[in-house]
Design a protein around this motif. Structure first.
Motif, PDB file in Angstrom:
ATOM      1  N   SER A  76     163.657  28.686  20.596  1.00 29.51           N
ATOM      2  CA  SER A  76     163.218  27.407  21.259  1.00 29.51           C
ATOM      3  C   SER A  76     162.017  26.956  20.829  1.00 29.51           C
ATOM      4  O   SER A  76     161.352  25.918  20.777  1.00 29.51           O
ATOM      5  CB  SER A  76     163.776  27.117  22.517  1.00 29.51           C
ATOM      6  N   LEU A  77     161.157  28.177  20.643  1.00 27.09           N
ATOM      7  CA  LEU A  77     159.664  27.724  20.434  1.00 27.09           C
ATOM      8  C   LEU A  77     159.324  28.160  18.776  1.00 27.09           C
ATOM      9  O   LEU A  77     157.927  28.043  18.470  1.00 27.09           O
ATOM     10  CB  LEU A  77     158.758  28.709  21.237  1.00 27.09           C
ATOM     11  N   GLY A  78     160.299  28.251  18.330  1.00 26.37           N
ATOM     12  CA  GLY A  78     160.123  28.369  16.554  1.00 26.37           C
ATOM     13  C   GLY A  78     159.860  29.684  16.317  1.00 26.37           C
ATOM     14  O   GLY A  78     159.311  29.869  15.232  1.00 26.37           O
ATOM     15  N   ILE A  79     160.019  30.635  17.030  1.00 28.79           N
ATOM     16  CA  ILE A  79     160.083  32.122  16.618  1.00 28.79           C
ATOM     17  C   ILE A  79     161.023  32.681  16.072  1.00 28.79           C
ATOM     18  O   ILE A  79     162.418  32.552  16.619  1.00 28.79           O
ATOM     19  CB  ILE A  79     159.399  32.897  17.724  1.00 28.79           C
ATOM     20  N   PRO A  80     161.209  33.283  14.741  1.00 28.64           N
ATOM     21  CA  PRO A  80     162.284  33.469  14.287  1.00 28.64           C
ATOM     22  C   PRO A  80     162.971  34.811  14.415  1.00 28.64           C
ATOM     23  O   PRO A  80     163.566  35.492  13.516  1.00 28.64           O
ATOM     24  CB  PRO A  80     162.107  33.387  12.603  1.00 28.64           C
ATOM     25  N   ALA A  81     163.391  35.238  15.747  1.00 24.34           N
ATOM     26  CA  ALA A  81     163.748  36.331  16.086  1.00 24.34           C
ATOM     27  C   ALA A  81     165.359  36.171  16.123  1.00 24.34           C
ATOM     28  O   ALA A  81     165.891  35.162  16.327  1.00 24.34           O
ATOM     29  CB  ALA A  81     163.407  36.585  17.649  1.00 24.34           C
ATOM     30  N   LEU A 114     165.002  31.874  24.104  1.00 25.07           N
ATOM     31  CA  LEU A 114     163.783  31.251  24.435  1.00 25.07           C
ATOM     32  C   LEU A 114     162.679  31.204  23.350  1.00 25.07           C
ATOM     33  O   LEU A 114     161.974  30.282  22.959  1.00 25.07           O
ATOM     34  CB  LEU A 114     162.697  32.183  25.590  1.00 25.07           C
ATOM     35  N   GLN A 115     162.466  32.481  22.732  1.00 20.67           N
ATOM     36  CA  GLN A 115     161.917  32.539  21.304  1.00 20.67           C
ATOM     37  C   GLN A 115     162.131  31.400  20.317  1.00 20.67           C
ATOM     38  O   GLN A 115     161.338  30.672  19.634  1.00 20.67           O
ATOM     39  CB  GLN A 115     161.690  33.811  20.955  1.00 20.67           C
TER      40      GLN A 115
END
Ligand SMILES: Cc1cc2nc3c(=O)[nH]c(=O)nc-3n(C[C@H](O)[C@H](O)[C@H](O)COP(=O)(O)OP(=O)(O)OC[C@H]3O[C@@H](n4cnc5c(N)ncnc54)[C@H](O)[C@@H]3O)c2cc1C
Lengths: 381, 93
Positions: A111-116, A108-109
């Protein structure tokens, strides 16, 4: 005295809202604070900043806020250091189910552009060498998460807002809100009466009490969460380490000290900020198991502060159907510090009837009407 | 002696000058000064600076010493290692 907008509470939320309104040209904004700057939860918090959330809404609120924090010193023209540290958050999992959940969250992260990223024990050990990997099964890591000095960050908003003409009054407790014909007329404190048709409730743990003054039911409550700090040492731990199942978060802040906290499942609903020996015992046991090296440090102080819990553990950022001119930023459920830049931006858009940067209809107060069963955000300590 | 050579808080290395600069900005209570300067947040927990700061606030605001609000006192009374707390807790249960 007269004001266009009265904001109740000078924590990070109230200061961010004041700044966001003022920068858009709104005049005659007054902030009323019953004690001093950061005297509420803001000055008691862990000040961790993370984007690794399990709901899309929390991810977006955190991501937008981090983007602001990265430039905050320049944007707010702050003369001091906000001590922003971006060394990541290491979330450790302790069973298969949690591993699976982390995988889903990371997807999910991303897909939102969060680099986890989801990582294994060995990789986790490379990031935090003193981590006891015998008690974990895996981890998730996001390198752009981190920590900020909560006093300085609030001070930065406060000073920027003041330069834009916002008036702050400290040691002014709001005792009543006068409503005439279903319209806000006045805000009353011990020393002042302010004529205003618009009130923003950013009163943190006291948001419910402020709602009661306005005749608007806000289903939030305060509960005490304890935290402690150690003596400072040279940098040995870069990211925040957090485990939801072990019930711990622990971070070395730029100043060198470690701060750590955990939740008490039996905590009562009230405004207590006290410190207990029980917390100290449990905290020591947990940290010595998961980060044994930290056990060598001396605790120098422990304290407490309020989490303001909402029924679904997500914030309330909204106007109200019941009363025109009454706006809310509360119910952050223990993570309102890291959301504050978005809180201020989004509430200013609601107030000024602008297009919303992100869809926040799910954060409206009306979601609680006639609803009892909520999906909780699980990624919390 | 110049104000910047006078140390008010030994734990966090805060000078009299730092303190006065902050008071000039309008932060005149111990709790506010603590949050911005870290006075009272170090290992001595304001046992050294507490009274010194209180006296400075009293002079600055021209109020009586006893009318200056003192800082909140929290545990621990002295630094204790987490390991020792952990051992103690395990021995009790
Ligand atoms: C131990 C602990 C750890 C935390 N860790 C984190 C973390 O790592 N990351 C994170 O994002 N969040 C964290 N939080 C949560 C965070 O502190 C809060 O969500 C956030 O500070 C809320 O800010 P606020 O401005 O909305 O409320 P507050 O900071 O509580 O501000 C509200 C203000 O309103 C004032 N007020 C109340 N009633 C009145 C009245 N009648 N008249 C005038 N003024 C009034 C209060 O004095 C207060 O200053 C933590 C909280 C605690 C307690």
């Amino acid at each position: 005295m007269k004001a266009n907008y009265v904001i109740i509470g000078a924590g990070i939320s109230g200061c961010s809202i004041a700044y966001n309104l003022a920068i858009k040209g709104v005049k005659d904004i007054v902030v009323l604070e019953k004690a001093y700057l950061t005297s509420g939860s803001t000055g008691r918090c862990g000040a961790g900043i993370r984007q690794q959330w399990g709901t899309k809404m929390n991810c977006l609120l955190a991501k937008g806020s981090i983007e602001f924090f990265e430039k905050a010193k320049e944007t707010l023209k702050y003369d001091g250091d906000i001590e922003f540290k971006q060394e990541g958050y290491l979330l450790v999992s302790t069973d298969e189910e949690e591993d699976h959940q982390f995988k889903k969250n990371v997807k999910l992260q991303n897909s939102l552009g969060i680099p986890a990223r989801k990582i294994n024990k060995k990789e986790a050990k490379q990031i935090v060498p003193h981590l006891n990997t015998d008690v974990i099964t895996g981890a998730a890591f996001c390198p752009t998460d981190g920590h900020l000095n909560p006093f300085r960050m609030t001070d930065a908003y406060f000073k920027a807002a003041k330069r834009l003409g916002v008036k702050f009054y400290f040691n002014e407790e709001v005792t009543d809100i006068i409503i005439v014909n279903n319209k806000i007329e006045k805000v009353i404190t011990a020393n002042m009466e302010i004529n205003s048709n618009n009130v923003v409730n950013a009163a943190g743990g006291y948001a419910k009490e402020i709602g009661d003054m306005a005749g608007v039911n806000i289903p939030v409550y305060a509960e005490n969460h304890e935290i402690l700090v150690t003596e400072p040492i040279e940098e040995v731990q870069r990211p925040m380490v957090m485990s939801f199942t072990k019930n711990i978060y622990c971070q070395q802040v730029p100043h060198g000290s470690f701060i750590m906290g955990r939740s008490n499942p039996e905590v009562e609903h009230n405004h207590s900020n006290e410190s207990t020996w029980k917390f100290l015992d449990e905290m020591a046991k947990t940290v010595c198991e998961i980060l044994p090296l930290v056990g060598n440090l001396r605790v120098i102080r422990q304290w407490g502060g309020s989490y303001t819990m909402s029924p679904d553990r997500q914030p309330i950022i909204s106007d109200t159907n019941e009363l025109e001119g009454f706006y809310l930023a509360c119910g952050f459920s223990g993570h309102g510090f890291m959301f504050a830049p978005m809180t201020g931006l989004l509430l200013s858009e609601i107030i000024l009837k602008e297009k919303s940067t992100i869809d926040i209809s799910d954060l409206h107060l009306s979601r609680f009407k006639n609803k009892k069963d909520f999906i909780y955000e699980k990624s919390v300590v | 002696m110049s104000e910047k050579d006078v140390i008010i808080c030994r734990c966090e290395d805060v000078t009299l000058q730092d303190l006065h600069d902050m008071m000039d900005q309008g932060y005149t209570s111990f709790e506010e000064l603590k949050r911005l300067l870290r006075i009272g947040m170090g290992p001595c927990q304001s046992n050294t600076c507490g009274q010194l700061v209180q006296r400075e606030i009293s002079k600055y605001l021209k109020v009586k010493l006893e009318d200056v609000k003192t800082q909140k006192v929290r545990p621990l009374a002295t630094g204790v290692k987490l390991n020792s707390i952990c051992e103690g807790a395990n021995n009790e249960s």
